[in-house]
Design a protein around this motif. Sequence first.
Motif, mmCIF file in Angstrom:
data_model
loop_
_atom_site.group_PDB
_atom_site.id
_atom_site.type_symbol
_atom_site.label_atom_id
_atom_site.label_comp_id
_atom_site.label_asym_id
_atom_site.label_seq_id
_atom_site.Cartn_x
_atom_site.Cartn_y
_atom_site.Cartn_z
ATOM 1 N N ARG A 17 -5.287 15.083 5.280
ATOM 2 C CA ARG A 17 -6.569 15.110 6.001
ATOM 3 C C ARG A 17 -7.018 13.690 6.357
ATOM 4 N NH1 ARG A 17 -11.155 18.598 3.387
ATOM 5 N NH2 ARG A 17 -9.505 20.084 3.783
ATOM 6 N N ALA A 18 -6.817 12.739 5.455
ATOM 7 C CA ALA A 18 -7.213 11.355 5.721
ATOM 8 C C ALA A 18 -6.326 10.733 6.792
ATOM 9 C CB ALA A 18 -7.165 10.532 4.443
ATOM 10 N N ALA A 19 -5.018 10.952 6.700
ATOM 11 C CA ALA A 19 -4.096 10.388 7.698
ATOM 12 C C ALA A 19 -4.354 10.983 9.073
ATOM 13 C CB ALA A 19 -2.651 10.627 7.268
ATOM 14 N N CYS A 20 -4.510 12.306 9.133
ATOM 15 C CA CYS A 20 -4.786 12.963 10.415
ATOM 16 C C CYS A 20 -6.144 12.537 10.973
ATOM 17 C CB CYS A 20 -4.746 14.476 10.264
ATOM 18 S SG CYS A 20 -3.101 15.119 9.940
ATOM 19 N N GLY A 21 -7.128 12.427 10.081
ATOM 20 C CA GLY A 21 -8.452 11.985 10.518
ATOM 21 C C GLY A 21 -8.404 10.598 11.134
ATOM 22 N N ALA A 22 -7.620 9.712 10.543
ATOM 23 C CA ALA A 22 -7.483 8.359 11.088
ATOM 24 C C ALA A 22 -6.813 8.398 12.463
ATOM 25 C CB ALA A 22 -6.675 7.487 10.134
ATOM 26 N N ILE A 23 -5.790 9.203 12.597
ATOM 27 C CA ILE A 23 -5.085 9.306 13.888
ATOM 28 C C ILE A 23 -6.028 9.828 14.968
ATOM 29 C CG2 ILE A 23 -3.275 10.559 15.129
ATOM 30 C CD1 ILE A 23 -1.647 10.411 12.452
ATOM 31 N N VAL A 24 -6.754 10.889 14.652
ATOM 32 C CA VAL A 24 -7.678 11.479 15.630
ATOM 33 C C VAL A 24 -8.776 10.484 15.990
ATOM 34 C CG1 VAL A 24 -9.405 13.292 15.961
ATOM 35 C CG2 VAL A 24 -7.174 13.859 14.988
ATOM 36 N N ALA A 25 -9.337 9.812 14.985
ATOM 37 C CA ALA A 25 -10.415 8.850 15.247
ATOM 38 C C ALA A 25 -9.940 7.703 16.136
ATOM 39 C CB ALA A 25 -10.959 8.304 13.929
ATOM 40 N N LEU A 26 -8.718 7.259 15.930
ATOM 41 C CA LEU A 26 -8.208 6.120 16.697
ATOM 42 C C LEU A 26 -7.656 6.528 18.058
ATOM 43 C CD1 LEU A 26 -6.368 4.247 13.809
ATOM 44 C CD2 LEU A 26 -8.590 3.682 14.823
ATOM 45 N N ALA A 27 -7.181 7.758 18.175
ATOM 46 C CA ALA A 27 -6.530 8.209 19.413
ATOM 47 C C ALA A 27 -7.473 8.195 20.607
ATOM 48 C CB ALA A 27 -5.953 9.607 19.221
ATOM 49 N N GLY A 28 -8.731 8.416 20.384
ATOM 50 C CA GLY A 28 -9.672 8.464 21.494
ATOM 51 C C GLY A 28 -10.246 7.124 21.896
ATOM 52 N N LYS A 105 -7.320 -3.739 8.760
ATOM 53 C CA LYS A 105 -7.456 -3.433 10.186
ATOM 54 C C LYS A 105 -7.883 -1.976 10.380
ATOM 55 C CE LYS A 105 -4.700 -3.659 14.420
ATOM 56 N NZ LYS A 105 -3.360 -4.001 14.937
ATOM 57 N N LEU A 106 -7.263 -1.074 9.630
ATOM 58 C CA LEU A 106 -7.636 0.340 9.710
ATOM 59 C C LEU A 106 -9.060 0.548 9.200
ATOM 60 C CD1 LEU A 106 -6.861 3.312 10.276
ATOM 61 C CD2 LEU A 106 -6.116 3.430 7.892
ATOM 62 N N ASP A 107 -9.377 -0.056 8.079
ATOM 63 C CA ASP A 107 -10.719 0.082 7.509
ATOM 64 C C ASP A 107 -11.774 -0.360 8.522
ATOM 65 O OD1 ASP A 107 -9.471 0.940 5.193
ATOM 66 O OD2 ASP A 107 -9.667 -0.992 4.174
ATOM 67 N N ALA A 108 -11.525 -1.472 9.187
ATOM 68 C CA ALA A 108 -12.478 -1.977 10.185
ATOM 69 C C ALA A 108 -12.582 -1.012 11.366
ATOM 70 C CB ALA A 108 -12.050 -3.365 10.664
#
Length: 156
Positions: A17-28, A105-108
Amino acid sequence: MSRGVASSAPALPVAVRAACGAIVALAGRSNDIGETYNVSNPDTLTFTQVIERLRELGYDIAELPQQEWSRLIRRDPANALTPLLDVFETAFTGVGGYPDIDTKKLDAALTGTSVSCPPVDRALVTTYLEFFMRSGYFPPLPSAPGLPGTESVRAE
């Protein structure tokens, strides 16, 4: 686990859920196209913690010296740990193992979102173990058929 033995090495479990959430948040976000982000859990989970919890649930798992444990795994090519044995052995030596993973970088990039990696605690370990118990990946406990002990696991 199939042989009733285990050893100890650290892991950095990242919830799907965390990995997918990061991908979705960054993809847009157009400014993140082509960027690389490291996804890792800041908490470690040792196999000792996993084994302790499995024992609490009722699994009989013996402690063995690392070399004996490795020999048992190598003798059984069908063991699920066989492809990962070199990683475990490297981690046991204290030389190598998991490198430090810089997630700044991801955290930011995720600041202001609800995306986070859950802490590695008893509840998370229990959730992972319950999945493996239900899926049949772990053998059933001798004292109970089906899904062993999970009714009482959440209440602890």
